[in-house]
Design a protein around this motif. Structure first.
Motif, PDB file in Angstrom:
ATOM      1  N   ALA A   3      43.618  40.255  19.438  1.00 47.38           N
ATOM      2  CA  ALA A   3      45.221  39.911  19.416  1.00 47.38           C
ATOM      3  C   ALA A   3      45.828  40.082  20.742  1.00 47.38           C
ATOM      4  O   ALA A   3      46.830  39.281  21.388  1.00 47.38           O
ATOM      5  N   ALA A   4      45.475  41.428  21.089  1.00 47.68           N
ATOM      6  CA  ALA A   4      46.036  41.774  22.622  1.00 47.68           C
ATOM      7  C   ALA A   4      45.648  40.780  23.565  1.00 47.68           C
ATOM      8  O   ALA A   4      46.681  40.427  24.500  1.00 47.68           O
ATOM      9  N   ALA A   5      44.463  40.255  23.520  1.00 43.69           N
ATOM     10  CA  ALA A   5      44.109  39.342  24.668  1.00 43.69           C
ATOM     11  C   ALA A   5      44.676  38.062  24.693  1.00 43.69           C
ATOM     12  O   ALA A   5      45.168  37.469  25.414  1.00 43.69           O
ATOM     13  N   ARG A   6      45.125  37.593  23.416  1.00 39.38           N
ATOM     14  CA  ARG A   6      45.771  36.332  23.270  1.00 39.38           C
ATOM     15  C   ARG A   6      47.105  36.515  23.487  1.00 39.38           C
ATOM     16  O   ARG A   6      47.757  35.742  24.409  1.00 39.38           O
ATOM     17  N   ARG A   7      47.842  37.660  23.157  1.00 37.45           N
ATOM     18  CA  ARG A   7      49.360  37.931  23.802  1.00 37.45           C
ATOM     19  C   ARG A   7      49.375  38.027  25.277  1.00 37.45           C
ATOM     20  O   ARG A   7      50.285  37.426  25.872  1.00 37.45           O
ATOM     21  N   PHE A   8      48.186  38.687  25.867  1.00 40.08           N
ATOM     22  CA  PHE A   8      48.162  38.609  27.358  1.00 40.08           C
ATOM     23  C   PHE A   8      48.267  37.530  28.019  1.00 40.08           C
ATOM     24  O   PHE A   8      48.849  37.009  29.031  1.00 40.08           O
ATOM     25  N   ALA A   9      47.272  36.584  27.462  1.00 38.42           N
ATOM     26  CA  ALA A   9      47.133  35.138  27.849  1.00 38.42           C
ATOM     27  C   ALA A   9      48.332  34.567  27.594  1.00 38.42           C
ATOM     28  O   ALA A   9      48.308  33.470  28.452  1.00 38.42           O
ATOM     29  N   GLY A  10      48.740  34.575  26.645  1.00 35.12           N
ATOM     30  CA  GLY A  10      50.143  33.930  26.315  1.00 35.12           C
ATOM     31  C   GLY A  10      51.099  34.048  27.288  1.00 35.12           C
ATOM     32  O   GLY A  10      51.705  33.096  27.951  1.00 35.12           O
ATOM     33  N   ALA A  11      51.336  35.281  27.849  1.00 43.20           N
ATOM     34  CA  ALA A  11      52.037  35.507  28.844  1.00 43.20           C
ATOM     35  C   ALA A  11      51.848  34.870  30.294  1.00 43.20           C
ATOM     36  O   ALA A  11      52.514  34.587  30.673  1.00 43.20           O
ATOM     37  N   LEU A  12      50.601  34.850  30.428  1.00 44.72           N
ATOM     38  CA  LEU A  12      50.089  34.492  31.621  1.00 44.72           C
ATOM     39  C   LEU A  12      50.185  32.826  31.696  1.00 44.72           C
ATOM     40  O   LEU A  12      50.695  32.232  32.294  1.00 44.72           O
ATOM     41  N   ARG A  13      50.031  32.096  30.630  1.00 41.93           N
ATOM     42  CA  ARG A  13      50.395  30.818  30.285  1.00 41.93           C
ATOM     43  C   ARG A  13      51.922  30.513  30.547  1.00 41.93           C
ATOM     44  O   ARG A  13      52.287  29.583  31.390  1.00 41.93           O
ATOM     45  N   SER A  14      52.678  30.936  29.932  1.00 41.24           N
ATOM     46  CA  SER A  14      53.875  30.857  30.134  1.00 41.24           C
ATOM     47  C   SER A  14      54.563  30.951  31.327  1.00 41.24           C
ATOM     48  O   SER A  14      55.519  30.762  31.581  1.00 41.24           O
ATOM     49  N   SER A  15      54.020  32.114  31.980  1.00 38.71           N
ATOM     50  CA  SER A  15      54.303  32.154  33.354  1.00 38.71           C
ATOM     51  C   SER A  15      53.836  31.030  34.451  1.00 38.71           C
ATOM     52  O   SER A  15      54.807  30.614  35.200  1.00 38.71           O
ATOM     53  N   VAL A  16      52.743  30.683  34.353  1.00 33.95           N
ATOM     54  CA  VAL A  16      52.095  29.697  35.200  1.00 33.95           C
ATOM     55  C   VAL A  16      52.479  28.185  35.068  1.00 33.95           C
ATOM     56  O   VAL A  16      52.684  27.541  35.859  1.00 33.95           O
ATOM     57  N   VAL A  17      52.502  27.879  33.796  1.00 35.68           N
ATOM     58  CA  VAL A  17      52.559  26.407  33.476  1.00 35.68           C
ATOM     59  C   VAL A  17      54.090  25.768  33.731  1.00 35.68           C
ATOM     60  O   VAL A  17      53.962  24.842  34.427  1.00 35.68           O
ATOM     61  N   PRO A  18      55.038  26.520  33.605  1.00 35.11           N
ATOM     62  CA  PRO A  18      56.483  26.071  33.924  1.00 35.11           C
ATOM     63  C   PRO A  18      56.439  25.880  35.178  1.00 35.11           C
ATOM     64  O   PRO A  18      57.475  24.878  35.987  1.00 35.11           O
ATOM     65  N   HIS A  19      55.860  26.692  36.013  1.00 30.55           N
ATOM     66  CA  HIS A  19      56.003  26.682  37.612  1.00 30.55           C
ATOM     67  C   HIS A  19      54.908  25.690  38.303  1.00 30.55           C
ATOM     68  O   HIS A  19      54.531  25.710  39.429  1.00 30.55           O
ATOM     69  N   ARG A  20      54.022  25.077  37.316  1.00 30.52           N
ATOM     70  CA  ARG A  20      53.066  24.354  37.936  1.00 30.52           C
ATOM     71  C   ARG A  20      51.884  24.880  38.739  1.00 30.52           C
ATOM     72  O   ARG A  20      51.428  24.646  39.816  1.00 30.52           O
ATOM     73  N   GLY A  21      51.569  26.310  38.350  1.00 35.00           N
ATOM     74  CA  GLY A  21      50.757  27.155  39.141  1.00 35.00           C
ATOM     75  C   GLY A  21      51.285  28.170  39.736  1.00 35.00           C
ATOM     76  O   GLY A  21      52.181  28.618  39.291  1.00 35.00           O
ATOM     77  N   GLY A  22      50.598  28.546  41.059  1.00 31.80           N
ATOM     78  CA  GLY A  22      51.238  29.452  41.764  1.00 31.80           C
ATOM     79  C   GLY A  22      50.403  30.806  41.203  1.00 31.80           C
ATOM     80  O   GLY A  22      51.150  31.865  41.492  1.00 31.80           O
ATOM     81  N   LEU A  23      49.325  30.808  40.680  1.00 30.16           N
ATOM     82  CA  LEU A  23      48.821  32.190  40.033  1.00 30.16           C
ATOM     83  C   LEU A  23      47.843  32.725  41.335  1.00 30.16           C
ATOM     84  O   LEU A  23      46.931  32.107  41.747  1.00 30.16           O
ATOM     85  N   LEU A  24      48.353  34.003  41.693  1.00 26.38           N
ATOM     86  CA  LEU A  24      47.357  34.883  42.642  1.00 26.38           C
ATOM     87  C   LEU A  24      46.739  36.045  41.733  1.00 26.38           C
ATOM     88  O   LEU A  24      47.212  36.362  40.933  1.00 26.38           O
ATOM     89  N   LEU A  25      45.393  36.050  41.971  1.00 27.30           N
ATOM     90  CA  LEU A  25      44.671  37.008  41.284  1.00 27.30           C
ATOM     91  C   LEU A  25      43.934  38.069  42.504  1.00 27.30           C
ATOM     92  O   LEU A  25      43.543  37.539  43.289  1.00 27.30           O
TER      93      LEU A  25
END
Length: 200
Positions: free
Chosen positions: A20-42
């Protein structure tokens, strides 16, 4: 790690906080990158480069049809002649601002230079996420964290597999039954060490 192994891993960890914690974190990641069409720096620390997570996110982006999940791996040391996807240095963080998402993987405390760059990116409007080992300064910089403390049931590499798989999911799986952790771990070990079925 393929989907079958991730499913087995989730079965073993059912009843713990990690799926559940991984899904919550992954959800935050998706909701951050998808509306901006990317821009993910690792980015990782000087001692720990999260190239394995980068590869899994690239795979998940392709399988899920979400190109926004494919990260730019930011490296502390770039070798001369490195291919383009391995030639992005820390200077890239200075250009991170509104619309960018910075995912930092820090099993140990990052050096002051990296912390300052991440702080500057946050002040410029970037969203900061962190997979960390419990460092308070890292947690203070991030909008969203997932901490894998020493002595946890899982290690940071395992959590990265859970997060990357969850980031590419389109729906949540049905909940599993309530077997004990040790029983699930034993069943997983049996499955992974069993010989392949004989074909006639």
């Amino acid at each position: 790690m393929d989907a079958v192994r991730v499913a087995l891993l989730r079965e073993v960890l059912a009843g713990t906080e990690w799926p559940a914690a991984a899904r919550r974190f992954a959800g935050a990641l998706r909701s951050s990158v998808v509306p901006h069409r990317g821009g993910l720096l690792l980015v990782g620390t000087e001692e720990y480069e999260p190239w394995h997570l980068a590869a899994h996110l690239v795979d998940e982006s392709a399988w899920s049809g979400l190109p926004e999940l494919a990260p730019t791996l930011v490296r502390h040391r770039v070798r001369p002649g490195a291919p383009a996807h391995l030639a992005v240095g820390l200077g890239r963080l200075e250009a991170a601002g509104r619309g960018a998402t910075l995912l930092m993987v820090a099993p140990e405390r990052p050096d002051a230079g990296l912390l300052q760059r991440v702080h500057d990116a946050r002040r410029a409007g970037a969203t900061v996420l962190a997979l960390d080992g419990g460092d308070e300064e890292v947690r203070g910089l991030a909008h969203e964290t997932l901490t894998v403390a020493e002595g946890a049931e899982v290690d940071l590499d395992t959590v990265q597999h859970l997060v990357s798989a969850a980031a590419g999911e389109n729906s949540l799986p049905a909940p599993r039954g309530g077997r004990r952790f040790r029983d699930r771990l034993s069943a997983l070990a049996d499955r992974l060490t069993a010989p392949p079925p004989t074909r006639w």
